[in-house]
Write a protein that holds these residues in place. Structure first.
Motif, PDB file in Angstrom:
ATOM      1  N   ASP A  29      37.335   9.103  21.728  1.00 29.54           N
ATOM      2  CA  ASP A  29      36.429   8.969  20.579  1.00 29.54           C
ATOM      3  C   ASP A  29      35.423   7.830  20.714  1.00 29.54           C
ATOM      4  O   ASP A  29      34.338   7.884  20.150  1.00 29.54           O
ATOM      5  CB  ASP A  29      37.226   8.748  19.297  1.00 29.54           C
ATOM      6  N   CYS A  30      35.798   6.764  21.430  1.00 28.59           N
ATOM      7  CA  CYS A  30      34.968   5.560  21.510  1.00 28.59           C
ATOM      8  C   CYS A  30      34.581   5.286  22.962  1.00 28.59           C
ATOM      9  O   CYS A  30      35.209   5.794  23.884  1.00 28.59           O
ATOM     10  CB  CYS A  30      35.729   4.362  20.948  1.00 28.59           C
ATOM     11  N   MET A  48      31.985   2.192  18.568  1.00 27.77           N
ATOM     12  CA  MET A  48      32.916   2.968  17.740  1.00 27.77           C
ATOM     13  C   MET A  48      32.112   3.812  16.754  1.00 27.77           C
ATOM     14  O   MET A  48      31.448   3.263  15.869  1.00 27.77           O
ATOM     15  CB  MET A  48      33.843   2.034  16.958  1.00 27.77           C
ATOM     16  N   PRO A  49      32.152   5.140  16.882  1.00 28.34           N
ATOM     17  CA  PRO A  49      31.494   6.001  15.896  1.00 28.34           C
ATOM     18  C   PRO A  49      32.144   5.844  14.518  1.00 28.34           C
ATOM     19  O   PRO A  49      33.277   5.348  14.411  1.00 28.34           O
ATOM     20  CB  PRO A  49      31.727   7.412  16.447  1.00 28.34           C
ATOM     21  N   PRO A  50      31.466   6.284  13.459  1.00 28.97           N
ATOM     22  CA  PRO A  50      32.041   6.208  12.114  1.00 28.97           C
ATOM     23  C   PRO A  50      33.396   6.905  12.042  1.00 28.97           C
ATOM     24  O   PRO A  50      33.614   7.946  12.670  1.00 28.97           O
ATOM     25  CB  PRO A  50      31.017   6.944  11.244  1.00 28.97           C
ATOM     26  N   GLY A  51      34.336   6.296  11.314  1.00 27.42           N
ATOM     27  CA  GLY A  51      35.640   6.906  11.088  1.00 27.42           C
ATOM     28  C   GLY A  51      36.635   6.743  12.218  1.00 27.42           C
ATOM     29  O   GLY A  51      37.723   7.310  12.161  1.00 27.42           O
ATOM     30  N   THR A  52      36.316   5.975  13.253  1.00 29.47           N
ATOM     31  CA  THR A  52      37.232   5.826  14.381  1.00 29.47           C
ATOM     32  C   THR A  52      38.071   4.551  14.238  1.00 29.47           C
ATOM     33  O   THR A  52      37.734   3.639  13.485  1.00 29.47           O
ATOM     34  CB  THR A  52      36.482   5.788  15.723  1.00 29.47           C
ATOM     35  N   SER A  53      39.177   4.523  14.988  1.00 31.18           N
ATOM     36  CA  SER A  53      40.060   3.360  14.971  1.00 31.18           C
ATOM     37  C   SER A  53      40.907   3.372  16.241  1.00 31.18           C
ATOM     38  O   SER A  53      40.889   4.323  17.009  1.00 31.18           O
ATOM     39  CB  SER A  53      40.964   3.381  13.739  1.00 31.18           C
ATOM     40  N   ARG A 109      28.752  -1.425  17.164  1.00 35.23           N
ATOM     41  CA  ARG A 109      28.672  -1.937  18.540  1.00 35.23           C
ATOM     42  C   ARG A 109      29.175  -3.371  18.511  1.00 35.23           C
ATOM     43  O   ARG A 109      28.777  -4.161  17.653  1.00 35.23           O
ATOM     44  CB  ARG A 109      27.221  -1.926  19.024  1.00 35.23           C
ATOM     45  N   MET A 110      30.057  -3.703  19.453  1.00 37.23           N
ATOM     46  CA  MET A 110      30.628  -5.041  19.474  1.00 37.23           C
ATOM     47  C   MET A 110      30.895  -5.497  20.899  1.00 37.23           C
ATOM     48  O   MET A 110      30.957  -4.694  21.828  1.00 37.23           O
ATOM     49  CB  MET A 110      31.924  -5.065  18.682  1.00 37.23           C
TER      50      MET A 110
END
Length: 125
Positions: A29-30, A48-53, A109-110
């Protein structure tokens, strides 16, 4: 170059950095890019796209620092939630259970710095 000497300084960019996928049920996903990858230090950029973890975990040796470039990152550290916005960062000490979330509607983005490198030093919590 003589043995024992470090390699010459060079410019690093995402289009030249080693890329990997992580997160989600399938681990895809990321996105991540190794900007610095040495036995002593790991600096990566992650998207990380929205809703990801990611799953809750800890590192027994690695000290990490998460710094947000774009978007919003929620980081749970030892059951405390911290919301980071662009220009903000937070340190995670070795042994602290933590988990990242992008609960926003835009990509995050980090930069993640780990010393020593965190890969191979991860225990699911």
């Amino acid at each position: 170059m003589s043995e024992g000497l470090s390699k010459p300084t060079q410019i690093t960019s995402l289009d030249q950095a080693e890329h990997y996928k992580w997160g989600g049920h399938d681990g895809t996903d990321c996105d991540g890019w190794y900007l610095v990858k040495t036995p002593e230090l790991l600096i990566i950029e992650e998207l990380m796209p929205p809703g990801t973890s990611e799953t809750p975990h800890l590192h027994s040796k690695a000290r990490q620092f998460f710094f947000v470039l774009e978007g919003e990152l929620t980081l749970e550290i030892e059951h405390h939630h911290f919301v980071l916005r662009p220009g903000q960062g937070i340190e995670v000490s070795p042994g602290s259970v933590h988990q990242t979330f992008n609960m926003s509607s835009t990509a995050t983005r980090m930069i993640v710095t780990s010393q020593p490198p965190s890969h191979g030093d991860r225990t699911e919590a």
